[in-house]
Design a protein around this motif. Sequence first.
Motif, short mmCIF file in Angstrom:
data_model
loop_
_atom_site.label_atom_id
_atom_site.label_comp_id
_atom_site.label_asym_id
_atom_site.label_seq_id
_atom_site.Cartn_x
_atom_site.Cartn_y
_atom_site.Cartn_z
N ARG A 277 -64.98 3.85 -58.04
CA ARG A 277 -66.04 4.85 -57.93
C ARG A 277 -66.93 4.73 -59.15
O ARG A 277 -66.49 4.97 -60.26
CB ARG A 277 -65.44 6.25 -57.85
N PHE A 278 -68.17 4.36 -58.92
CA PHE A 278 -69.14 4.23 -60.02
C PHE A 278 -68.63 3.32 -61.12
O PHE A 278 -68.64 3.64 -62.29
CB PHE A 278 -69.51 5.61 -60.59
N GLY A 279 -68.14 2.17 -60.73
CA GLY A 279 -67.64 1.19 -61.69
C GLY A 279 -66.26 0.70 -61.32
O GLY A 279 -65.69 1.12 -60.31
N PRO A 280 -65.71 -0.17 -62.13
CA PRO A 280 -64.39 -0.74 -61.81
C PRO A 280 -63.28 0.30 -61.94
O PRO A 280 -63.42 1.29 -62.65
CB PRO A 280 -64.22 -1.85 -62.85
N PRO A 281 -62.16 0.06 -61.25
CA PRO A 281 -61.01 0.98 -61.37
C PRO A 281 -60.47 0.99 -62.80
O PRO A 281 -60.70 0.06 -63.57
CB PRO A 281 -59.98 0.39 -60.42
N LYS A 282 -59.75 2.02 -63.11
CA LYS A 282 -59.12 2.13 -64.43
C LYS A 282 -57.71 1.56 -64.37
O LYS A 282 -57.08 1.52 -63.31
CB LYS A 282 -59.08 3.60 -64.85
N PHE A 283 -57.20 1.13 -65.51
CA PHE A 283 -55.87 0.54 -65.60
C PHE A 283 -54.81 1.44 -64.99
O PHE A 283 -53.98 1.01 -64.19
CB PHE A 283 -55.53 0.21 -67.06
N GLU A 284 -54.81 2.71 -65.35
CA GLU A 284 -53.76 3.63 -64.90
C GLU A 284 -53.74 3.79 -63.38
O GLU A 284 -52.70 4.10 -62.81
CB GLU A 284 -53.91 5.00 -65.57
N ASP A 285 -54.89 3.56 -62.72
CA ASP A 285 -54.94 3.70 -61.27
C ASP A 285 -54.23 2.56 -60.54
O ASP A 285 -53.90 2.68 -59.37
CB ASP A 285 -56.39 3.78 -60.80
#
Length: 137
Positions: free
Chosen positions: A111-119
């Motif tokens: 969402r509005f950019g790349p996923p985050k590591f924790e996801d």
Amino acid sequence: MRPSILILVAALAVTGAAHAASVEVKVSGVQNTKGQVVVSACDKATFLKTCPYNVKVPAASGAVSAKFASLPAGRWSFLAFHDQDGDGVMKKTALGLPADGVGLSRDPKARFGPPKFEDSAVDVGADGASVAVGLKY
């Protein structure tokens, strides 16, 4: 004194080996048999950059399985992409989006950019793990 140092070094080597785990990554959604599927294991510091552990397997329509034989226990994100021309590089569109089939462990939503590591992070213990990654083209 020298034998004590050798014993200490040997003990550290055995302890380090005990913390390595076997991880099987099952990649689904492979569209064809062209090229290879590249699977990478990234820690938080290397996430979406140059990952320290990589396995390449021949592409097969439907699904493939990649095995990391000795991955250190810890928290890892697994990235897979279908490298159809076999050059080991993920192709990108003019907008910078992946042009090859790509997927991450735990299938996070961007969402509005790349996923985050924790996801996409998965805990890998000394007993190893089995991880699923689905490709999206």
